[in-house]
Design an enzyme around this catalytic site. Sequence first.
Site, PDB file in Angstrom:
ATOM      1  N   GLY A  10      40.455  33.843  42.698  1.00 28.38           N
ATOM      2  CA  GLY A  10      41.515  34.393  41.850  1.00 28.38           C
ATOM      3  C   GLY A  10      42.874  33.948  42.377  1.00 28.38           C
ATOM      4  O   GLY A  10      43.090  33.941  43.585  1.00 28.38           O
ATOM      5  N   ARG A  72      36.504  29.711  40.349  1.00 29.65           N
ATOM      6  CA  ARG A  72      35.561  30.366  41.258  1.00 29.65           C
ATOM      7  C   ARG A  72      34.290  29.520  41.389  1.00 29.65           C
ATOM      8  O   ARG A  72      33.173  30.040  41.407  1.00 29.65           O
ATOM      9  CB  ARG A  72      35.211  31.765  40.743  1.00 29.65           C
ATOM     10  CG  ARG A  72      36.393  32.732  40.745  1.00 29.65           C
ATOM     11  CD  ARG A  72      35.925  34.158  40.498  1.00 29.65           C
ATOM     12  NE  ARG A  72      37.024  35.077  40.301  1.00 29.65           N
ATOM     13  CZ  ARG A  72      37.732  35.629  41.282  1.00 29.65           C
ATOM     14  NH1 ARG A  72      37.451  35.333  42.533  1.00 29.65           N
ATOM     15  NH2 ARG A  72      38.707  36.459  41.009  1.00 29.65           N
ATOM     16  N   ASP A 103      37.354  35.375  50.716  1.00 35.82           N
ATOM     17  CA  ASP A 103      36.058  35.243  51.398  1.00 35.82           C
ATOM     18  C   ASP A 103      35.117  34.248  50.705  1.00 35.82           C
ATOM     19  O   ASP A 103      34.425  33.474  51.377  1.00 35.82           O
ATOM     20  CB  ASP A 103      35.382  36.600  51.585  1.00 35.82           C
ATOM     21  CG  ASP A 103      35.369  37.440  50.315  1.00 35.82           C
ATOM     22  OD1 ASP A 103      35.919  36.984  49.283  1.00 35.82           O
ATOM     23  OD2 ASP A 103      34.802  38.543  50.348  1.00 35.82           O
ATOM     24  N   THR A 125      44.557  36.614  49.061  1.00 37.06           N
ATOM     25  CA  THR A 125      43.971  37.515  48.074  1.00 37.06           C
ATOM     26  C   THR A 125      44.843  38.756  47.920  1.00 37.06           C
ATOM     27  O   THR A 125      45.276  39.340  48.922  1.00 37.06           O
ATOM     28  CB  THR A 125      42.525  37.970  48.386  1.00 37.06           C
ATOM     29  OG1 THR A 125      42.180  39.037  47.483  1.00 37.06           O
ATOM     30  CG2 THR A 125      42.326  38.472  49.799  1.00 37.06           C
ATOM     31  N   ASP A 127      43.685  41.406  47.121  1.00 37.64           N
ATOM     32  CA  ASP A 127      42.845  42.527  47.554  1.00 37.64           C
ATOM     33  C   ASP A 127      43.090  42.909  49.010  1.00 37.64           C
ATOM     34  O   ASP A 127      42.749  44.012  49.432  1.00 37.64           O
ATOM     35  CB  ASP A 127      41.357  42.188  47.371  1.00 37.64           C
ATOM     36  CG  ASP A 127      41.017  41.841  45.933  1.00 37.64           C
ATOM     37  OD1 ASP A 127      41.804  42.186  45.036  1.00 37.64           O
ATOM     38  OD2 ASP A 127      39.962  41.209  45.710  1.00 37.64           O
ATOM     39  N   ASP A 129      41.565  42.026  51.648  1.00 36.63           N
ATOM     40  CA  ASP A 129      40.318  42.505  52.249  1.00 36.63           C
ATOM     41  C   ASP A 129      39.646  41.512  53.204  1.00 36.63           C
ATOM     42  O   ASP A 129      38.477  41.678  53.541  1.00 36.63           O
ATOM     43  CB  ASP A 129      39.336  42.894  51.127  1.00 36.63           C
ATOM     44  CG  ASP A 129      38.979  41.715  50.231  1.00 36.63           C
ATOM     45  OD1 ASP A 129      39.585  40.628  50.390  1.00 36.63           O
ATOM     46  OD2 ASP A 129      38.105  41.881  49.360  1.00 36.63           O
ATOM     47  N   ARG A 162      51.886  64.548  30.047  1.00 35.38           N
ATOM     48  CA  ARG A 162      50.538  63.958  30.107  1.00 35.38           C
ATOM     49  C   ARG A 162      50.112  63.699  31.546  1.00 35.38           C
ATOM     50  O   ARG A 162      50.956  63.536  32.422  1.00 35.38           O
ATOM     51  CB  ARG A 162      50.532  62.589  29.416  1.00 35.38           C
ATOM     52  CG  ARG A 162      50.513  62.658  27.918  1.00 35.38           C
ATOM     53  CD  ARG A 162      50.673  61.263  27.345  1.00 35.38           C
ATOM     54  NE  ARG A 162      50.599  61.305  25.896  1.00 35.38           N
ATOM     55  CZ  ARG A 162      51.160  60.416  25.089  1.00 35.38           C
ATOM     56  NH1 ARG A 162      51.848  59.401  25.601  1.00 35.38           N
ATOM     57  NH2 ARG A 162      51.044  60.526  23.793  1.00 35.38           N
ATOM     58  N   MET A 169      43.746  46.729  40.709  1.00 35.49           N
ATOM     59  CA  MET A 169      42.680  45.841  41.204  1.00 35.49           C
ATOM     60  C   MET A 169      42.390  46.110  42.687  1.00 35.49           C
ATOM     61  O   MET A 169      42.887  47.067  43.260  1.00 35.49           O
ATOM     62  CB  MET A 169      43.076  44.392  40.995  1.00 35.49           C
ATOM     63  CG  MET A 169      42.878  43.895  39.577  1.00 35.49           C
ATOM     64  SD  MET A 169      43.222  42.120  39.474  1.00 35.49           S
ATOM     65  CE  MET A 169      42.534  41.751  37.868  1.00 35.49           C
ATOM     66  N   GLY A 170      41.585  45.236  43.273  1.00 30.70           N
ATOM     67  CA  GLY A 170      41.275  45.373  44.712  1.00 30.70           C
ATOM     68  C   GLY A 170      39.810  45.183  45.049  1.00 30.70           C
ATOM     69  O   GLY A 170      39.419  45.285  46.209  1.00 30.70           O
ATOM     70  N   ARG A 171      38.990  44.988  44.001  1.00 20.32           N
ATOM     71  CA  ARG A 171      37.535  44.830  44.186  1.00 20.32           C
ATOM     72  C   ARG A 171      36.962  46.006  45.001  1.00 20.32           C
ATOM     73  O   ARG A 171      37.123  47.124  44.580  1.00 20.32           O
ATOM     74  CB  ARG A 171      37.236  43.488  44.864  1.00 20.32           C
ATOM     75  CG  ARG A 171      35.781  43.095  44.780  1.00 20.32           C
ATOM     76  CD  ARG A 171      35.418  42.148  43.715  1.00 20.32           C
ATOM     77  NE  ARG A 171      35.910  40.811  43.968  1.00 20.32           N
ATOM     78  CZ  ARG A 171      35.841  39.839  43.068  1.00 20.32           C
ATOM     79  NH1 ARG A 171      35.307  40.061  41.888  1.00 20.32           N
ATOM     80  NH2 ARG A 171      36.283  38.648  43.334  1.00 20.32           N
ATOM     81  N   HIS A 272      45.466  41.767  35.327  1.00 22.13           N
ATOM     82  CA  HIS A 272      45.997  40.541  35.917  1.00 22.13           C
ATOM     83  C   HIS A 272      47.515  40.499  36.046  1.00 22.13           C
ATOM     84  O   HIS A 272      48.036  39.558  36.647  1.00 22.13           O
ATOM     85  CB  HIS A 272      45.489  39.327  35.128  1.00 22.13           C
ATOM     86  CG  HIS A 272      44.012  39.138  35.278  1.00 22.13           C
ATOM     87  ND1 HIS A 272      43.108  39.801  34.496  1.00 22.13           N
ATOM     88  CD2 HIS A 272      43.296  38.393  36.142  1.00 22.13           C
ATOM     89  CE1 HIS A 272      41.880  39.468  34.860  1.00 22.13           C
ATOM     90  NE2 HIS A 272      41.961  38.617  35.865  1.00 22.13           N
TER      91      HIS A 272
HETATM   92  O1  F6P Z   1      39.969  39.053  44.081  1.00 19.99           O
HETATM   93  C1  F6P Z   1      41.112  39.200  43.322  1.00 19.99           C
HETATM   94  C2  F6P Z   1      40.814  39.897  42.034  1.00 19.99           C
HETATM   95  O2  F6P Z   1      42.007  40.003  41.286  1.00 19.99           O
HETATM   96  C3  F6P Z   1      40.147  41.264  42.164  1.00 19.99           C
HETATM   97  O3  F6P Z   1      41.052  42.284  42.491  1.00 19.99           O
HETATM   98  C4  F6P Z   1      39.502  41.419  40.817  1.00 19.99           C
HETATM   99  O4  F6P Z   1      38.378  42.271  40.870  1.00 19.99           O
HETATM  100  C5  F6P Z   1      39.090  40.013  40.490  1.00 19.99           C
HETATM  101  O5  F6P Z   1      39.888  39.146  41.270  1.00 19.99           O
HETATM  102  C6  F6P Z   1      39.253  39.631  39.043  1.00 19.99           C
HETATM  103  O6  F6P Z   1      38.785  38.343  38.900  1.00 19.99           O
HETATM  104  P1  F6P Z   1      38.956  37.458  37.573  1.00 19.99           P
HETATM  105  O7  F6P Z   1      40.381  37.013  37.501  1.00 19.99           O
HETATM  106  O8  F6P Z   1      38.035  36.313  37.799  1.00 19.99           O
HETATM  107  O9  F6P Z   1      38.601  38.334  36.435  1.00 19.99           O
END
Ligand code: F6P
Length: 345
Positions: A10, A72, A103, A125, A127, A129, A162, A169-171, A272
């Site tokens: 990504g 990817r 990774d 990344t 994330d 991570d 509300r 995000m962050g997986r 995104h």
């Molecule tokens: O690893 C970065 C990331 O943005 C994650 O946070 C997310 O789960 C994933 O990539 C989304 O991937 P894609 O852009 O392939 O949908």
Amino acid sequence: MRIGMLTGGGDCPGLNAVIRAAVRKGIQHHGDEFVGFMEGWRGVLDNVTMPLTLETTSGILQRGGTILRSSRTNVKKVEGGLERCVATLKTNGIDALIALGGDDTQSISVELAKMGVKCVGVPKTIDNDLSGTDVCFGFDTAVSIATEAVDRLHSTAESHSRVMVCEVMGRNAGWIAVTSGIAGGADVILVPEVPIDIEDVCRLIQYRYDHGKRFAIVVVAEGATLPETEQTAVGSKLDAFGHVRLSGIGQELAEEIEKRTGYETRSVNLGHTQRGGTPTAYDRMLATRYGVAAIDLVHAGRFGRLVVLRGTEITDVPLEEAIAKTRTIGEDLLAVVRGLQPLKG
Ligand code: F6P
């Protein structure tokens, strides 16, 4: 030396800043030549390149995305893929390869290193991570975007009385959620590291309403789960590295909160937007330090390593160490989250 570069996985803000820094130091100080491989490992597999010169890398410091584009592509899943990569590198006369990625991308570098390719990695990344480094570039920008979104949700949530649920995000790691949640003053922060306790979520919201507020903000990481459930995903299709497309827990949670509390609840999924646009000054600085360090590592002949940030110092660790396990958030940050919330019972 003739050095190859690629950006895999990504995209994230700061990729161009790394490319620019490495190319400038390499050409101006070492007389290097650079070959950019397009779309991550796909470009190595299929020998699709672009020249990386002072001219082609000029004016890109503040540009989001990557001039090398990304994918990817998992060459380990392609029959003879690794051998094809080695052959492409040979054809292009590449002495060393710098891969910018997380990774998944670095796992290919590890395989190629075993086959004699001289690889250096740069930790990318949003994330945050990757093990071995305190910070990946791109993370700060993603957190800034998410924090601004949380700030903006406050005023609209208040106007309409509300509950607003913001999915980030962050997986499988809660770095973006916990950092933007704390920085944005969210009332509830939910991360993949801790299963969601829906009763506690409602208790925290109710506490706020009982103490005079008519709105609440929840930040939830895309990888967070309710107990005994799978992560919420779009479809069941896996990418080349075996990941599902995480998305949707925010909406699921919003429905459950509204059902249980009776308060109107809406969800927003930042998706995104967190990966797009110009990098923050912090990410430009970190990316530039990583780019310079990567070229220095190549010229020191220290291959099979990833440049990392430890404290305030740039250093390096073996690539294997960086991909050995996902770096998730620790008890220290969870304690900060709990410290800001009312005690149970
Ligand atoms: O690893 C970065 C990331 O943005 C994650 O946070 C997310 O789960 C994933 O990539 C989304 O991937 P894609 O852009 O392939 O949908």
